[in-house]
Design an enzyme around this catalytic site. Structure first.
Site, PDB file in Angstrom:
ATOM      1  N   SER A 158       0.652  -1.338   0.568  1.00  0.00           N
ATOM      2  CA  SER A 158      -0.193   0.003   0.408  1.00  0.00           C
ATOM      3  C   SER A 158       0.836   1.308  -0.146  1.00  0.00           C
ATOM      4  O   SER A 158       1.790   1.373   0.817  1.00  0.00           O
ATOM      5  CB  SER A 158      -0.705   0.068   1.249  1.00  0.00           C
ATOM      6  OG  SER A 158      -1.807  -1.490   1.439  1.00  0.00           O
ATOM      7  N   GLY A 159       0.402   2.082  -0.557  1.00  0.00           N
ATOM      8  CA  GLY A 159       1.105   3.519  -0.863  1.00  0.00           C
ATOM      9  C   GLY A 159       2.537   3.403  -1.792  1.00  0.00           C
ATOM     10  O   GLY A 159       2.945   4.853  -2.235  1.00  0.00           O
ATOM     11  N   THR A 163      -1.830   1.945  -8.349  1.00  0.00           N
ATOM     12  CA  THR A 163      -2.524   2.887  -8.977  1.00  0.00           C
ATOM     13  C   THR A 163      -2.722   4.241  -9.940  1.00  0.00           C
ATOM     14  O   THR A 163      -2.523   4.122 -11.242  1.00  0.00           O
ATOM     15  CB  THR A 163      -3.845   3.202  -7.836  1.00  0.00           C
ATOM     16  OG1 THR A 163      -4.546   2.368  -6.840  1.00  0.00           O
ATOM     17  CG2 THR A 163      -5.133   3.594  -8.234  1.00  0.00           C
ATOM     18  N   ASN A 209      -0.708   2.295   4.863  1.00  0.00           N
ATOM     19  CA  ASN A 209      -1.927   3.698   3.571  1.00  0.00           C
ATOM     20  C   ASN A 209      -2.680   3.920   4.063  1.00  0.00           C
ATOM     21  O   ASN A 209      -3.476   3.124   4.765  1.00  0.00           O
ATOM     22  CB  ASN A 209      -1.540   2.457   2.577  1.00  0.00           C
ATOM     23  CG  ASN A 209      -1.988   3.636   1.026  1.00  0.00           C
ATOM     24  OD1 ASN A 209      -1.879   4.866   1.163  1.00  0.00           O
ATOM     25  ND2 ASN A 209      -2.559   2.883  -0.285  1.00  0.00           N
ATOM     26  N   SER A 212      -5.858   2.280   1.031  1.00  0.00           N
ATOM     27  CA  SER A 212      -5.043   0.844   0.647  1.00  0.00           C
ATOM     28  C   SER A 212      -6.669  -0.316  -0.079  1.00  0.00           C
ATOM     29  O   SER A 212      -7.203   0.285   0.160  1.00  0.00           O
ATOM     30  CB  SER A 212      -4.924   0.194   2.024  1.00  0.00           C
ATOM     31  OG  SER A 212      -4.825  -1.336   1.488  1.00  0.00           O
ATOM     32  N   SER A 213      -6.241  -0.423  -1.355  1.00  0.00           N
ATOM     33  CA  SER A 213      -7.339  -1.507  -2.170  1.00  0.00           C
ATOM     34  C   SER A 213      -7.321  -2.011  -1.412  1.00  0.00           C
ATOM     35  O   SER A 213      -6.242  -3.354  -1.461  1.00  0.00           O
ATOM     36  CB  SER A 213      -6.809  -1.763  -3.602  1.00  0.00           C
ATOM     37  OG  SER A 213      -6.295  -0.474  -3.687  1.00  0.00           O
ATOM     38  N   GLY A 437      -0.708  -6.222  -1.718  1.00  0.00           N
ATOM     39  CA  GLY A 437       1.209  -6.739  -2.013  1.00  0.00           C
ATOM     40  C   GLY A 437       1.023  -7.509  -0.430  1.00  0.00           C
ATOM     41  O   GLY A 437       0.128  -7.940  -0.149  1.00  0.00           O
ATOM     42  N   GLU A 439       1.626  -8.665   2.967  1.00  0.00           N
ATOM     43  CA  GLU A 439       1.448  -7.909   4.402  1.00  0.00           C
ATOM     44  C   GLU A 439       2.147  -8.521   5.071  1.00  0.00           C
ATOM     45  O   GLU A 439       1.472  -9.763   5.791  1.00  0.00           O
ATOM     46  CB  GLU A 439      -0.225  -7.348   4.890  1.00  0.00           C
ATOM     47  CG  GLU A 439      -0.251  -6.879   3.547  1.00  0.00           C
ATOM     48  CD  GLU A 439      -1.883  -6.354   4.040  1.00  0.00           C
ATOM     49  OE1 GLU A 439      -2.295  -6.631   4.817  1.00  0.00           O
ATOM     50  OE2 GLU A 439      -2.593  -5.121   3.178  1.00  0.00           O
TER      51      GLU A 439
END
Length: 1531
Positions: A158-159, A163, A209, A212-213, A437, A439
């Protein structure tokens, strides 16, 4: 990564560091398996030799763009390379065909603009700098060429920028194959517009993040057979459903819940919502707001995004009504009922939220309550209703919430796909996967387990792809790779998904048993996987377990695994929502054929997750994959911060290090034969001396060294892990021996130099001593000689003084006597001269006065006449001002200026008159005084003469002795009195003379003032003339424009049906007397030209000019046939253009309403230039078109100018400014030129303008268009010819292998000859086009424009290639390009300014860039010196790009200092914040750089009268007018 085996004392190595991950140092001691190294931080570190890796000391300061090119492919080398490139804002790096993207956390618009996309379009992979566009280009070209679908997998935590990377990919793919979508929006725009909606319902705050998706997104761009985008679809995978009901602190639930709670008050009241803290699904975490995010604004933005996507207002209300219902549902709590294992609503608050949920879902509240706390069990005999305990009821509630939210999210995705539009006939797609991704947190639960399971699956796919690429590389190079083992993570996947016996299977089994707990589940895992290497049980924990993933070991807490995995599909829930009165809610739960209301189907999130993941992998396996790994350089989300530990962890999680391990299992080091020999040729110089092939030379070198296990491919040397370090160690030893030899020679030289210095000092000391003694002897001798010389000089001085005194006395006596005689003579001459001067001044004064009177009278007469003319013109202009309102203000200003000048002229006249009068009076007074003085002098002289005569007579008559003394006394007295009178008269005369002098000075000052005023008046007159000319030009343009508009209007009326009714209109009209129409009697009728045209038009309708006289038709045919041939040139003038012009002018074709001759001429030109590659024909018609257009521009005048603007024409011909300027400039001297001027005007009447009709004006416009088209075709042909050569000119050819040992002079000479050959080819093309233009007499103005744009094109192509290709930004390449530019400079000098113009200045960007590459001592240059002195034209972005990409392949020097680079980065950041365009690429200008007016001004007047007609029409009687001038001159 294999441990190094060639670490020696003095080696530079990488050592593990807890704070920096890896730190570099120098080995100072090796003790067995331990290495002692002195780090760059000043510390001494001890590490095991197995954990130490060699450092490449010859690495480029800016890193390499492909990490497979690293000499040492290991973890610290990869990290250092990324850090160096990130420091230079190079955020993209390849690892083979894998792209690593480091998030810059700042705007870099120059990397993604249209210029950059144009550069990467069609470029081969690796040809330009690493970029996300290059990956998209490879995928698109593979799809087009092979007809197979491709996918691009974007991964990262995330981050990391997944995107944004996805957006850039879609943007580039839309650029390659985009087409307009619905309502003018492209498919890419529609997909991107759906992002806010998906982010609102699928994104949440996590530990790392804020956005985060929590789902995987696979965007399918569908293409048709021609490679154009025909549709798109968004596929979502693996939504984290458990987050709806359970979140951990400090994370948040999905954004949409908080947005709805922050909606406007009326919305919240409608949905019965309040503070997020009051809802159970939100208050499990203490984080309710995000920094810098306004949930209210986000809510409104989401609603707007829904509008764009195509979700109606009713559907939006239904969506948020369902979201609000989920929040209320979470606040429904249960308590134990009266019966055993039963439950009821806990309190009134729960009842309120239950009712609110039922109201929002439009279902029965009692039915909802029963669906939550009751279950129906169907038996063969009856249906048994069973109540649930509070825990089971809570689970039922959460299951309903997760099911509703999941169905809602699926509905949104379907709606978006329907809005975008899909192509069912598409055979190929390019998919872009954006998924979460790997984690690993301090506390890892079921969500992290699913995410990491997904990444394990993707990593397996990634490993297979990397190994496949390695295999392809080995196969391509034809080397043996059969023994290389494949690194796989199959055992981890089997541990997780194996059925039965996997973690997911055991979890589902535990969820199916009501008595199972997280402790029993954990114990089951411990027993099942006690022998697995990938599974471990943490100490001091009864419910945790650890799995060793590819990215590292992760410890999971199993406390909530069972609760988060349960996902029952309850029949009661299905029936309840299907029965909803809201069609939207009921549509979320369609009834399936196999489902019945009497059974409950078990389903788990883990199993569903596994099935979706399997579907995703099937999709990916059916496509050709491409990988992008996004990296977040720091956790503070700020630019210019690179945290090594954080990046290393992400590289492990992203599988990059795993790919490196795969490479290290084979041949991690790959070098081309040239590079290998260039680096290690010093190990075997005798091999390089021989004339061997590169491959043979490499094999001989490696065999001589004794290296084993290597492989030689077709173009590369493949080395096993550790062999590069061994070669470097041997190379360092050879270089060390050479260095010691050099040091020995240097020290010998220094000692010899010191000895020679001491010897020279001793000799110099001896010389100085001897010289000192000689100097003392010389000084003594000099003193003696000086004494003798002084005595001699003194004696001579005494003698000379005596002689001079005597001589001076004699001269004084002589001078006195001669002076007395001279003074007497001078006195007499002075008196006579004074009298002569007085007479001359008097006569001059009389003549000057007479001349001034004549001049004054002439000026008065002229001023009076000019004033009269000016007043008359002023009255005329005032009348004309009513028609020329647009010029009224300018004319008023000019009239004021004229009045001011008139007033100043009057004032000057008055002052001049007063001065003349004063001077006349003063002169009269002086004349009277002078006359009186003259009379007195004459009387005195007469008296003196009389007295002398009387005295003489008296002396003669009187006795001499007696009267001698009295007479003498009397005469003396008279003489004295007369002398005093004369002196008085002289004094008076002197005073009068002084007064006259003062008057003369005043007169001179007045004349100077008059000359200044005359100069000012002349300047004002000149300005008035200029303004007059400007006004005249504006009036002509306005007149022409109005005339063309009028002609077009008349043509439109003639074509329109209403024009047939015009004969019924009145042929005359009454015009009142106005200043616009002149002096007419009241009521007098006047037929206007417009009405006359309207009256005549019906006649032309009745008798249209559809046919011409047969003779005229034959003449036109003959003319067209004649000009279709190449008529050549006469006296530098194109014959065809002159013949066409003379014929059209003679036939009066410009003045007819309808004619076909213009169309036939245009068709002839069009057919002649149909072949775009025939430059000779293009140049011929360029010259003819330009000349004909010049003649038309200076001849044609739009029709109707006389009738539409009569007052304007009068103003132009007899304007105030013209007459004033003529009157002011008029003088007696100019009168003699009037006849010559009239003759010149009479001669120019031959070129008087012709009032052109609409066909002539249209012909002029068409001719202009053809001229621009021909110009563009010639320019583009030259561009096409030199474009392939420019690609060869930007990069210098490599030197031959012989230069590695024998020196570079000869090799560089050969290389330079090869490079100059390309530039000479360009020069040859330029000369060819220039000669072609000259032969066809093309106007030099157009030739200059062509070559100026061509040189601009060369500048753009070379400069952009230099900035995009790192191998071009080298010192030697700068020298080569500079030598090539010198060829172009020499060409410009030979072509002269007439044809080259400012073409050389167009190369300023590449010239300054090349100049920067070849300057020495770059680190000493300051930013001001670089930006102001060296490269003032280049922008800071361009300078930064060149500075960071520069590398010296000749002398090994460095680029500018780090301080200069840092200052450039600061300036770039400021420009980015100020929204200044930061694109470093140049744009090629393909516009037409001239207008018709430019051609008219730049070309000389063409005399068409001296043109010989072509032979084809010479004998034709219809073209006899072409011979008139010649026959007339002959006769």
């Amino acid at each position: 990564m294999v441990a190094p085996v060639n670490i020696i004392v003095g080696s530079h190595v990488w050592i593990e560091d807890p704070g920096l991950a890896w730190i570099d140092g120098e080995v100072v001691k090796i003790n067995g398996e331990e290495v002692h190294a002195h780090t760059t931080t000043g510390k001494t570190v001890v590490a095991k030799i197995a954990n130490v890796f060699p450092k490449d000391m010859e690495a480029l300061p800016g890193g390499v763009d492909d990490m497979t090119k690293l000499s040492y492919l290991h973890e610290p080398g990869v990290l250092q390379n990324l850090a160096m490139r990130y420091e230079l804002n190079e955020i993209y790096t390849y690892t083979g065909n894998i792209l690593i993207a480091v998030n810059p956390f700042q705007r870099l618009p120059h990397l993604y603009d249209t210029h950059m996309m144009e550069q990467y379009k069609g470029a081969g992979f690796g040809e330009l700098s690493p970029h996300v566009f290059a990956i998209a280009e490879v995928a698109y070209r593979a799809m087009i060429n092979e007809g197979k679908s491709n996918s691009i997998l974007v991964s990262g935590e995330s981050g990391a920028g997944k995107t944004e990377t996805t957006k850039m990919l879609m943007r580039y793919l839309a650029y390659l194959g985009g087409r307009s979508g619905v309502e003018g929006r492209t498919v890419e725009q529609q997909v991107l517009e759906s992002n806010p909606v998906l982010e609102a319902f699928g994104n949440a705050k996590t530990l790392r993040n804020n956005n985060s998706s929590r789902f995987g997104k696979f965007v399918e761009l569908q293409f048709d057979r021609s490679g154009r985008i025909s549709g798109a679809a968004v596929r979502t995978y693996l939504l984290e459903r458990s987050r709806v009901c359970q979140i951990s602190d400090p994370e948040r639930n999905y954004h949409c819940f908080y947005m709805l709670c922050a909606a406007p008050p009326e919305e919240r009241e409608k949905f019965k919502l309040g503070d997020p803290k009051s809802f159970h699904y939100l208050n499990q975490s203490k984080c309710y707001k995000l920094d810098g995010v306004d949930d209210t604004e986000e809510y409104l933005a989401t609603r707007r995004a829904m509008d764009i996507v195509g979700i109606s207002e009713e559907e939006q209300d239904a969506i948020f009504r369902v979201v609000a219902a989920i929040l209320h549902l979470g606040n429904v709590e249960f308590a134990k009922g009266k019966e055993i294992d039963s439950s009821v609503l806990k309190d009134d608050k729960s009842r309120f939220h239950l009712d609110a949920t039922a109201e929002l879902l439009r279902c029965n509240a009692k039915s909802l309550e029963d669906a939550l706390i009751k279950r129906a069990m169907i038996t063969p005999e009856e249906v048994i209703t069973k109540t649930l305990d509070p825990d089971s009821a809570t689970g039922s509630r959460d299951a309903l919430a997760k099911t509703i939210y999941s169905r809602l999210f699926d509905w949104l995705v379907d709606k978006i796909n329907n809005s975008i539009g899909q192509d069912p006939n598409s055979k190929t797609i390019i998919g872009v996967l954006d998924i979460y991704g790997f984690e690993s947190f301090k506390t890892n639960s079921f969500e992290q387990f699913c995410i990491n399971f997904t990444n394990e699956k993707l990593q397996q796919h990634f490993n297979q792809h990397v190994f496949k690429m390695e295999q392809e590389d080995y196969t391509k190079e034809e080397i043996n790779w059969s023994y290389i083992e494949f690194v796989d993570n199959k055992d981890v996947l089997e541990l997780i998904e194996k059925k039965p016996g996997g973690v997911i299977a055991l979890l589902d089994e535990a969820c199916m048993f009501p008595k199972s707990t997280h402790e029993t589940f954990a114990q089951k895992l411990y027993q099942t996987f006690k022998n697995s290497k990938r599974f471990t049980k943490p100490k001091l924990s009864r419910t945790s377990f650890a799995i060793s993933h590819y990215a590292g070991e992760v410890t999971y807490q199993a406390d909530l695994f069972l609760d988060k995995n349960k996902d029952y599909v309850v029949a009661e829930h299905q029936d309840l929502l299907i029965a909803s009165s809201d069609t939207f809610v009921a549509g979320l739960f369609p009834r399936l054929a196999e489902e019945t209301s009497s059974k409950t189907k078990f389903s788990s999130i883990g199993s569903r997750f596994k099935l979706q993941l399997q579907s995703l992998m099937e999709t990916l396996n059916s496509t050709e994959p491409h990988y992008i790994r996004c990296v977040k350089p720091n956790n503070v989300l700020k630019p210019a911060i690179f945290e090594n530990l954080n990046v290393i962890q992400q590289l492990r999680c992203g599988g990059v290090l795993e790919a490196i391990r795969i490479s290290c299992a084979g041949y991690p080091t790959k070098r081309t034969f040239y590079d290998f020999l260039n680096r290690f040729g010093v190990l075997a110089p005798d091999v390089l001396d021989g004339n061997y092939d590169d491959k043979v030379a490499c094999r001989m070198l490696l065999d001589k060294i004794g290296l084993k296990g290597y492989e030689l491919g077709k173009t590369k040397v493949f080395l096993r892990a550790g062999q590069m370090a061994e070669l470097d160690a041997r190379r360092a030893e050879v270089l060390g021996n050479a260095a010691r030899r050099i040091q020995r020679q240097s020290r010998t030289f220094i000692a010899r130099k010191e000895f020679r210095a001491l010897r020279g000092a001793a000799i110099a000391l001896q010389s100085n001593c001897r010289g000192k003694l000689a100097c003392n002897l010389y000084e003594e001798m000099r003193r003696q000689a000086a004494a003798v010389k002084i005595q001699k000089s003194f004696r001579g001085h005494i003698a000379r003084e005596s002689y001079l005194r005597i001589r001076h006395s004699a001269i004084a006596v002589q001078t006195a006597l001669r002076g007395m005689v001279a003074r007497n003579e001078f006195r007499l001459r002075k008196q006579m001269k004074a009298a002569t001067i007085i007479q001359a001044r008097l006569r001059s004064h009389l003549a000057h006065s007479y001349y001034k009177k004549l001049q004054k009278a002439a000026l008065s007469t002229q001023c009076g006449w000019r004033s009269r003319v000016a007043r008359k013109e002023l009255r005329t202009l005032k009348m004309a001002a009513r028609d020329t309102g647009a010029l009224r203000e300018a004319k008023d200003k000019l009239e004021k200026r004229v009045e001011e000048l008139t007033w100043r002229l009057q004032l000057e006249k008055r002052q001049r008159t007063e001065l003349e009068e004063a001077k006349a009076q003063e002169y009269a007074k002086q004349q009277e005084a002078l006359q009186a003085m003259r009379l007195q002098v004459e009387e005195a002289n007469a008296a003196v003469i009389r007295e002398r005569e009387a005295a003489r007579k008296a002396i003669e008559e009187a006795p001499p002795v007696i009267k001698e003394t009295p007479v003498l006394v009397e005469d003396t007295e008279k003489i004295n009195s007369l002398t005093s009178e004369v002196e008085a008269l002289k004094a008076s005369l002197e005073s009068e003379r002084q007064a006259a002098e003062n008057l003369r000075k005043a007169f001179s000052e007045a004349e100077a003032r008059n000359s200044e005023l005359a100069t000012e008046l002349e300047n004002a007159t000149r300005k008035a003339d200029q303004l007059h000319e400007s006004v005249q030009r504006l009036e002509e343009k306005l007149s022409n424009s109005e005339s063309e508009i009028q002609v077009l209007r008349q043509q439109a009326l003639a074509i329109s049906p209403t024009s047939r009714t015009m004969p019924t209109r009145s042929k005359t009209m009454l015009l009142p007397r106005t200043p616009e129409n002149g002096s007419l009697l009241n009521g007098e009728t006047k037929t206007t030209p417009d009405m006359a045209l309207a009256v005549r038009e019906p006649e032309s309708e009745e008798k249209p000019q559809k046919y011409l006289n047969e003779k005229q038709q034959e003449n036109q045919d003959l003319l067209v046939k004649c000009i279709s041939q190449n008529l050549g040139y006469a006296g530098g003038k194109p014959v065809a253009a002159c013949v066409i012009y003379k014929c059209l002018l003679h036939w009066r074709s410009f003045e007819v309403e309808r004619t076909s001759v213009f169309d036939r001429i245009i068709q002839t030109i069009a057919s002649a230039i149909e072949v775009p590659d025939n430059n000779e024909v293009l140049a011929y018609w360029l010259s003819n078109s330009a000349t004909l257009l010049l003649l038309l521009q200076r001849t044609l005048k739009a029709t109707g100018a006389a009738s539409l603007t009569p007052q304007r024409r009068r103003t132009t011909s007899a304007s105030l400014f013209g007459r004033m300027s003529q009157g002011i400039r008029a003088s007696p001297q100019s009168a003699g030129h009037s006849f010559l001027n009239r003759q010149a005007l009479t001669k120019l009447d031959d070129l008087r303008q012709v009032e052109a009709k609409y066909p002539a004006l249209l012909f002029k416009q068409q001719l202009t268009a053809f001229l621009e088209k021909i110009y563009g075709m010639i320019r583009d042909n030259l561009k096409k010819e030199i474009s392939p050569l420019l690609g060869l000119c930007i990069q210098a050819p490599r030197t031959s292998r012989a230069s590695l040992v024998k020196g570079r002079a000869q090799a560089n000479a050969v290389a330079q000859q090869a490079l100059i050959a390309h530039w000479q080819s360009i020069r040859k093309s330029l000369n060819s086009y220039l000669n072609l233009m000259k032969v066809n007499n093309a106007p030099p103005f157009l030739v200059r424009k062509v070559f100026t744009q061509i040189f601009s094109f060369i500048n753009v192509q070379l400069f952009n290639s230099l900035l995009l290709r790192r191998e071009c930004c080298s010192f030697s390449n700068g020298e080569y390009v500079k030598a090539g530019l010198a060829e172009l400079e020499q060409w410009c000098g030979e072509a002269s300014d007439e044809y080259a113009g400012s073409a050389w200045d167009e190369l300023r960007h590449i010239r300054q860039a090349v100049g920067f590459l070849v300057i020495h001592q770059k680190p000493k240059k300051t930013l001001d010196e670089v930006t102001r002195d060296l490269c003032p034209v280049l922008s800071i972005q361009q300078l930064y790009r060149i500075s960071t990409m520069y590398w010296d392949d000749k002398y090994g020097t460095h680029s500018v200092s780090s301080d200069v680079i840092a200052n450039m980065r600061v300036m770039m950041t400021e420009d980015s914040n100020n929204a200044v365009s930061s694109s470093f690429l140049l744009d090629d200008d393909s516009s037409i750089p001239f207008t018709v007016e430019d051609i008219s001004k730049s070309m000389q007047q063409v005399d068409v009268n001296d043109i010989e007609p072509p032979q084809l029409i010479r004998e034709n009687s219809g073209f006899g007018f072409l011979l008139t001038r010649k026959e007339g001159s002959a006769s």
